[in-house]
Design an enzyme around this catalytic site. Structure first.
Site, PDB file in Angstrom:
ATOM      1  N   GLU B 281       0.807  -1.323   0.198  1.00  0.00           N
ATOM      2  CA  GLU B 281       0.120   0.152  -0.053  1.00  0.00           C
ATOM      3  C   GLU B 281       0.744   1.287   0.068  1.00  0.00           C
ATOM      4  O   GLU B 281       0.510   2.261  -0.620  1.00  0.00           O
ATOM      5  CB  GLU B 281      -1.093  -0.063   1.100  1.00  0.00           C
ATOM      6  CG  GLU B 281      -2.068   0.833   1.148  1.00  0.00           C
ATOM      7  CD  GLU B 281      -3.068   0.479   2.115  1.00  0.00           C
ATOM      8  OE1 GLU B 281      -3.311  -0.234   2.462  1.00  0.00           O
ATOM      9  OE2 GLU B 281      -4.155   1.483   2.288  1.00  0.00           O
ATOM     10  N   GLU B 284       2.273   1.856  -3.392  1.00  0.00           N
ATOM     11  CA  GLU B 284       0.963   2.190  -3.969  1.00  0.00           C
ATOM     12  C   GLU B 284       0.894   3.996  -4.084  1.00  0.00           C
ATOM     13  O   GLU B 284       0.850   4.607  -4.923  1.00  0.00           O
ATOM     14  CB  GLU B 284      -0.088   1.732  -3.864  1.00  0.00           C
ATOM     15  CG  GLU B 284      -1.357   1.856  -4.825  1.00  0.00           C
ATOM     16  CD  GLU B 284      -2.613   1.254  -4.478  1.00  0.00           C
ATOM     17  OE1 GLU B 284      -2.795   0.584  -3.621  1.00  0.00           O
ATOM     18  OE2 GLU B 284      -3.876   1.654  -5.137  1.00  0.00           O
ATOM     19  N   CYS B 301      -8.813  -1.632   3.801  1.00  0.00           N
ATOM     20  CA  CYS B 301      -8.524  -2.957   4.512  1.00  0.00           C
ATOM     21  C   CYS B 301      -9.838  -3.242   5.084  1.00  0.00           C
ATOM     22  O   CYS B 301     -10.064  -4.292   5.931  1.00  0.00           O
ATOM     23  CB  CYS B 301      -7.312  -2.851   5.582  1.00  0.00           C
ATOM     24  SG  CYS B 301      -7.093  -1.274   6.085  1.00  0.00           S
ATOM     25  N   SER B 321      -7.334   2.391  -2.480  1.00  0.00           N
ATOM     26  CA  SER B 321      -6.277   1.343  -2.788  1.00  0.00           C
ATOM     27  C   SER B 321      -6.688   0.212  -3.286  1.00  0.00           C
ATOM     28  O   SER B 321      -7.636  -0.503  -3.004  1.00  0.00           O
ATOM     29  CB  SER B 321      -5.347   1.078  -1.531  1.00  0.00           C
ATOM     30  OG  SER B 321      -4.573   0.086  -1.716  1.00  0.00           O
ATOM     31  N   LYS B 360     -15.953  -9.234   7.498  1.00  0.00           N
ATOM     32  CA  LYS B 360     -14.954  -9.918   7.047  1.00  0.00           C
ATOM     33  C   LYS B 360     -15.595 -11.209   6.274  1.00  0.00           C
ATOM     34  O   LYS B 360     -14.881 -11.742   5.584  1.00  0.00           O
ATOM     35  CB  LYS B 360     -13.908 -10.339   8.003  1.00  0.00           C
ATOM     36  CG  LYS B 360     -12.727  -9.142   8.314  1.00  0.00           C
ATOM     37  CD  LYS B 360     -11.888  -8.928   7.508  1.00  0.00           C
ATOM     38  CE  LYS B 360     -11.120  -7.756   7.719  1.00  0.00           C
ATOM     39  NZ  LYS B 360     -10.190  -7.404   6.503  1.00  0.00           N
ATOM     40  N   GLU B 363     -16.616 -10.301   3.082  1.00  0.00           N
ATOM     41  CA  GLU B 363     -15.288 -10.034   2.223  1.00  0.00           C
ATOM     42  C   GLU B 363     -14.631 -11.393   1.723  1.00  0.00           C
ATOM     43  O   GLU B 363     -14.344 -11.679   0.576  1.00  0.00           O
ATOM     44  CB  GLU B 363     -14.257  -9.274   2.858  1.00  0.00           C
ATOM     45  CG  GLU B 363     -12.793  -8.924   2.191  1.00  0.00           C
ATOM     46  CD  GLU B 363     -12.078  -8.464   3.101  1.00  0.00           C
ATOM     47  OE1 GLU B 363     -11.654  -7.370   2.816  1.00  0.00           O
ATOM     48  OE2 GLU B 363     -11.664  -9.077   3.950  1.00  0.00           O
ATOM     49  N   GLU B 368     -13.804 -11.830  -6.038  1.00  0.00           N
ATOM     50  CA  GLU B 368     -12.474 -11.726  -6.320  1.00  0.00           C
ATOM     51  C   GLU B 368     -11.551 -12.344  -5.349  1.00  0.00           C
ATOM     52  O   GLU B 368     -10.249 -12.122  -5.533  1.00  0.00           O
ATOM     53  CB  GLU B 368     -12.376  -9.892  -5.979  1.00  0.00           C
ATOM     54  CG  GLU B 368     -13.194  -9.303  -6.835  1.00  0.00           C
ATOM     55  CD  GLU B 368     -14.429  -9.068  -6.346  1.00  0.00           C
ATOM     56  OE1 GLU B 368     -15.070  -9.695  -5.531  1.00  0.00           O
ATOM     57  OE2 GLU B 368     -15.404  -8.181  -6.891  1.00  0.00           O
ATOM     58  N   CYS B 506     -10.817  -1.432  14.170  1.00  0.00           N
ATOM     59  CA  CYS B 506     -11.293  -2.912  14.152  1.00  0.00           C
ATOM     60  C   CYS B 506     -11.460  -3.153  15.755  1.00  0.00           C
ATOM     61  O   CYS B 506     -12.416  -4.061  16.058  1.00  0.00           O
ATOM     62  CB  CYS B 506     -10.112  -3.724  13.612  1.00  0.00           C
ATOM     63  SG  CYS B 506      -9.812  -3.282  12.088  1.00  0.00           S
TER      64      CYS B 506
END
Lengths: 413, 579, 152
Positions: B281, B284, B301, B321, B360, B363, B368, B506
């Site tokens: 990251e 990036e 994230c 990102s 999560k 996710e 993907e 989190c």
């Protein structure tokens, strides 16, 4: 009695769609008078009149106005509660449809007195005609310079907006009503803070019923003490009674406080008493009394002492061929349907009451059901969040007191 | 210091700050008043009517949650009328509740059951009006079982006031009133982000995470499967609360040992993957700044945040990102590099993650997130609460476990990876690496204190020598919305923005232990910074195992293979198909 | 008139949601709000669909439940009840061949209970659209229904 008529004096004599008719009978003179005066003097007059709210809670109007006046905020609101939703009540509709300018004048004066520049009239969605008449009246008032900018040459500006209710009885509760104007679901707020401190859009708000505000022009023109000379020790002025049910002549009647129910039903309602079994006061949220109590006089505090109330002035007469439990169940179903569902006692408790009443309707109740009914009735009125729940079981509680034998007769032996 | 006042509750003299409620005064003095709708981080609702008390001189019972304590008040919390009213309230709630407690997922921590037990209620005297309604279980994250709902309104408040979404609402009125979403729809049909904050404030089992415990047990007991597990940073400083420890206790060692006991073959640390994320990251960001790419760049994230921007503001996705989250980077590495090392087929490796998060789970289920295009990189996600439940199911004496160590190579992490678990942590970790990439100089003072703490919106300016860059950190979706609005109005002159979906980051995730309040969150955050400080290496790019991973497999940041495995794409999901 | 125009007119603010919903419901041939209309209003006002639906489910005069062109609202509160509203309900059900709460298959009529409409002095009373009818007897029902049909 004629000299004791305030609110309905011009009704049927003036055309509600013609502002000139109202002006001819001294209309908007009170407004002209106050605009030259100190707001505090108006509040003083209202306090002297001892006018109390006609929406049911009977709070002193002058004191309420004073609290809003004393708030330091620049934005303040007046709300006229025209959400007359309690079954059996139709006197606000009567006032709005027959003398709309009297109300509008009252609102503008109240607004000037408390330092507000905008008012809302919250009118029930079911009152289409009242709304149209009010809209027309507001347009006329604006054209004549009684509303808008620089009212009759003063530097006072005022706007009145109409808000249509969308079918919810609980929106008659002041904080639920405010939520509704704010575009939300009408669930009541926690009090305190009261609307006089934090009301519409969190600004100080004077919230009064149609009848209450309609009294203001008279008080301003004739003086508070004149108004206070009518009525009883605790309840000054007149009250509009919506009389309906099993009566010969139903309708709205203006009576001074202290008038007996007997007079209202017998003389004004032209009804004989032999068939009457029950009289419901105020509507479903009020007590049901037996014919023996017909001599009772309309008086806020005296009635309170006996745990009674006339609410916003409904009297519903019920003949002896109706089953009391059927009537009670109707009352309770009304609250069951109108409960906002927020608090446990009202949401879950009322339908339990309805269930127990069904047992009585069908002669299936036993002693423990009666005990539970009593306990629950007390519980719901004591613990509910707002006035809706607190008053929902009044009719049951009053019949447990005055019609006890009817319950006992139906208990399974 | 506020003025103190004195009142009497149940004959006990209590001194408390002026302005506090009677309930707060009683709690402070350890006097029991039951409550259900009350939640310390929320507004006062006073709708359950359970906390009623009697005050001398008052004609009626009042709710202690909404009544301010006044000097010399005399309060009774267990008078006859209080007890009677309390009993009826609970019986009424039970008359419309699915009380199959023994098979309920909240059996051991249900707030309703607790108060019912304390009042000694075995049954309701009232007619039951309960009828079973369908359960919403069509999404991978959250289950909504309105049969359990007691209409306290906590979930609605957190969804509206903290996340600014207003997915849950009070529908209908009277006894038909229920917490819901548009009729005939499921959470998966509307713009829910699956953040799970509703589940973390629910007092009963009306909203819970989707239970994946059995899925994990099946894998553990399947001899063909090699089952590995990763543990997110936030879990280690919060799970202790579920075993009676105070908030902010770091129990990493016990977590590792308990996971081994449960039968996981290897136990790894998400912090390692977080270090990997930071390297990718930061690179990036470095590239975007250097080559004039789209700025500000926003972190990726937090899956609740990704759901939010994909569903509400897809036109801004180019700011996000392309890095996968640490969870998914771990999964991708596990199913490729690790699988090769182990000489096991990826489908025979079962990867579990222990996360503070319900999103999560969603996710992990995304298309993907399949490195081979077929099998998910992460096979199961357990929330902190589910993990604790698994430990309890296995009768493991968690508090008395020996400390264990994570397995190599994915068990080694830097301080930067650790602070991923709290708001500002990703930003700080990224800056430690980005600074050195951008300037080529070693960063001396690595503590970026401006981005720390529970303030909803934080900013900092980073001096890179030849230029300065501005960064911002927000947490909770309501604050994310503020940044979005700034972006839309071209007022966001930042190079880099960290967004975490949940308040506090989190550590305040929707899958965390139930007492998710502000003071608890602060303690969890403090604990993560202590862990960071205690680490020898505190910059992600200096993690020797990360260096090794690049050398052996990934080559360099943003190499073709790194791009394939560690980066992802996003979709415009604003318009859901009409159901 | 299209929805966006109504929203512009009433003011594109969340607090105007209720009044907007009422106006949009009016433009529909059938007196309810459809799911696509709800979505447009929600998007325009920056409110969630859930929020809009919660309003529709709370207030009885706006709804997402399919209703006929003429919604016949019958009051059965005490004043109407003691003046024979039950017979009015029965007569409507008989004449239209539907039960309370239902809509005729041609989509013309829906029968509903209503809260008091303030017509206790002319009980029993009903409301159709913005018109009220009082002092009803079962004999008067057929004429009311015919009148609605003629207005088509």
């Amino acid at each position: 009695m004629e000299e004791n008529i305030i609110l309905t004096k011009h009704i049927n004599k003036i055309n509600p769609m013609a502002i000139d008719d109202y002006i001819k009978v001294n209309g908007y003179e009170a407004l002209k008078k106050v605009l030259k005066d100190d707001p505090l003097n108006i509040i003083k007059e209202i306090k002297e009149s001892a006018l109390r709210g006609r929406g049911g809670a009977a709070f002193n109007t002058g004191i309420k106005m004073e609290s809003v006046y004393n708030e330091k905020e620049t934005d303040k609101y007046v709300i006229c509660n025209a959400d007359e939703g309690e079954p059996g009540n139709f006197k606000d509709r009567y006032l709005m449809e027959n003398n709309p300018h009297q109300l509008i004048e009252g609102i503008i004066i109240a607004g000037y007195a408390v330092g507000s520049t905008k008012a809302h009239i919250y009118i029930r969605g079911e009152y289409d005609k009242s709304k149209n008449i009010l809209m027309h009246a507001l347009k006329e008032a604006k054209e004549r310079g009684f509303l808008g900018s620089n009212i009759i040459g003063s530097n006072f500006n005022y706007e009145i907006e109409i808000f249509s209710g969308m079918g919810s009885y609980v929106c008659g509760e002041e904080t639920a009503l405010i939520e509704s104007i704010e575009g939300k679901v009408g669930r009541p707020r926690i009090k305190p803070p009261f609307p006089t401190v934090k009301g519409l859009f969190d600004k100080p708000t004077l919230l009064n019923n149609v009848e209450t505000l309609s009294n203001i022009p008279y008080i301003v023109l004739n003086g508070g003490s004149k108004y206070a000379s009518i009525g009883t020790e605790s309840s000054k002025g007149t009250m509009l009674i919506s009389l309906s049910g099993n009566v010969k002549r139903s309708g709205v009647f203006e009576v001074p406080f202290g008038t007996s129910i007997k007079y209202i039903i017998g003389v004004l309602g032209e009804t004989t008493f032999e068939k009457i079994k029950m009289i419901q006061l105020g509507g479903p949220s009020g007590p049901i009394i037996p014919l023996e109590m017909v001599d009772l006089k309309i008086d806020i505090d005296a009635m309170r002492k006996s745990n009674l109330s006339i609410g916003s002035g409904a009297i519903i007469v019920i003949d002896n061929h109706f089953n009391m439990f059927e009537i009670l169940r109707k009352n309770i179903r009304f609250f069951e349907h109108e409960s906002c569902g927020k608090c446990t006692p009202c949401r879950e408790g009322i339908r339990q009451i309805r269930y127990i009443l069904s047992l009585f309707v069908n002669n299936l109740a036993n002693q423990s059901d009666l005990a539970m009914l009593e306990e629950l009735t007390h519980y719901i009125s004591e613990t509910s969040f707002c006035g809706l729940g607190q008053a929902a079981t009044n009719s049951v509680a009053s019949t447990l007191k005055y019609f006890r034998s009817e319950y006992e007769m139906r208990i399974k032996k | 210091m506020n003025k103190m006042i004195e009142l009497i509750i149940d004959d006990e003299k209590i001194i408390i700050e002026e302005g506090k409620t009677i309930l707060e005064a009683a709690r402070k003095a350890n006097i029991y008043i039951p409550s259900l709708c009350y939640h310390p981080s929320q507004t006062i609702k006073a709708n359950c009517r359970l906390c009623l008390i009697e005050i001398e001189g008052y004609s009626k019972l009042v709710t202690s949650c909404s009544t301010k304590a006044e000097p010399n008040m005399v309060v009774r919390t267990n008078s006859d009328s209080v007890k009677k009213a309390r009993k009826i309230t609970l019986e009424l709630l039970l008359s419309n509740h699915d009380f199959n407690c023994s098979i309920c997922s909240r059996e051991d921590n249900c707030e309703l059951k607790k108060v019912v037990d304390k009042e000694g209620i075995n049954d309701s005297r009232f007619l039951s009006f309960f009828t079973k309604k369908p359960i919403d279980n069509t999404n991978p994250s959250i289950i909504r079982d309105i049969n359990k709902c007691i209409k306290c309104g906590r979930c609605i408040e957190v969804c509206k006031n903290v996340q600014g979404l207003n997915i849950l609402e009070e529908m209908s009125r009277s006894h038909k009133m229920m917490v819901g979403i548009p009729r005939g729809k499921y959470l998966s049909d509307i713009l829910c982000t699956f953040c799970g904050q509703c589940s973390s404030v629910c007092p009963v089992a009306a909203i819970t995470e989707k239970d994946d415990i059995n899925k994990v047990w099946l894998a553990i007991n399947n001899p063909v499967k090699h089952v590995i597990v990763q543990v997110a940073p936030a879990v280690r400083v919060s799970i202790g609360e579920m075993f009676g420890l105070e908030a902010g206790h770091n129990v990493t060692g016990k977590i590792v040992t308990s996971l081994r006991r449960l039968g996981f073959n290897n136990v790894y640390d998400t912090n390692f993957a977080a270090d990997l994320t930071i390297v990718e990251e930061s690179y990036e960001l470095f590239k975007r700044v250097k080559e004039g790419g789209v700025l500000p760049m926003i972190t990726s994230c937090s899956p609740g945040w990704i759901n939010y921007i994909e569903q509400y503001h897809p036109e801004l996705l180019e700011h996000v990102s392309s890095c996968k989250s640490p969870q998914q980077m771990f999964g991708a590495i596990a199913k490729t590099y690790y699988s090769e090392q182990l000489k096991r087929k990826p489908e025979n490796i079962f990867v579990v993650s222990i996360m503070p998060c319900t999103a999560k789970k969603y996710e992990a289920s995304r298309e993907e997130m399949k490195s081979d295009g077929v099998n998910p990189d992460i096979d199961a996600v357990l929330t902190t609460r589910e993990f604790a439940k698994m430990i309890k199911q296995s009768q493991i004496d968690f508090l008395n476990l020996e400390d264990g160590n994570f397995d190599d190579p994915f068990g080694f992490s830097t301080g930067a990876g650790t602070i991923f678990g709290n708001t500002g942590g990703v930003m700080e970790a990224a800056l430690r690496t980005f600074y050195e990439m951008a300037t080529g100089k070693a960063l001396a003072n690595i503590d970026f204190k401006d981005v720390r703490g529970l303030k909803g919106f934080k900013e900092a300016v980073i001096d890179l020598g030849d230029k300065k860059v501005k960064v911002a950190v927000v947490h909770s979706l309501l604050n994310a919305k503020k940044i979005i609005n700034m972006l839309k109005e071209n007022r966001a002159d930042y190079a880099f923005i960290e967004v975490m979906c949940c308040e506090g980051g989190c550590i305040g995730g929707g899958g965390q232990p139930y007492n998710n309040q502000v003071d608890v969150k602060q303690k969890r955050i403090d604990a993560l910074y202590h862990l960071d400080e205690a680490k020898e290496i505190r910059k992600s790019h200096q993690n020797p195992f990360i260096e090794k991973l690049y050398k052996e497999f990934l080559i360099e940041p943003h190499s073709d293979i790194a791009k394939k495995l560690l980066h992802t794409t996003y979709n415009d999901r604003k318009n859901k198909p009409e159901v | 008139m299209d929805i966006k125009k109504i929203i512009e007119e009433k003011g594109k603010k969340p607090e105007n949601a209720i009044q907007i919903l009422k106006e949009v419901q009016k433009i529909n041939n059938y007196k309810y709000l459809s799911s696509p209309q709800i979505k447009i209003i929600a998007d325009e006002l920056g409110l969630s669909e859930s929020k809009i639906v919660s309003l529709l489910s709370f207030y009885t005069l706006i709804t997402e439940k399919y209703r006929g062109k003429y919604v016949i609202q019958i009051c059965t509160n005490v004043s109407c009840y003691v003046n024979g509203s039950n017979n009015i309900v029965k007569e409507f059900e008989k004449e239209l061949g539907i039960k309370m709460g239902e809509t005729t298959s041609d989509g013309l009529f829906t029968l509903e209970y209503t809260s008091c409409i303030g017509c206790c002095n002319i009980a029993p009373a009903i409301r159709i659209g913005n018109k009220k009818f009082g002092e009803l007897t079962p004999q008067k029902i057929q004429a009311i229904i015919s009148k609605c049909r003629e207005n088509l």
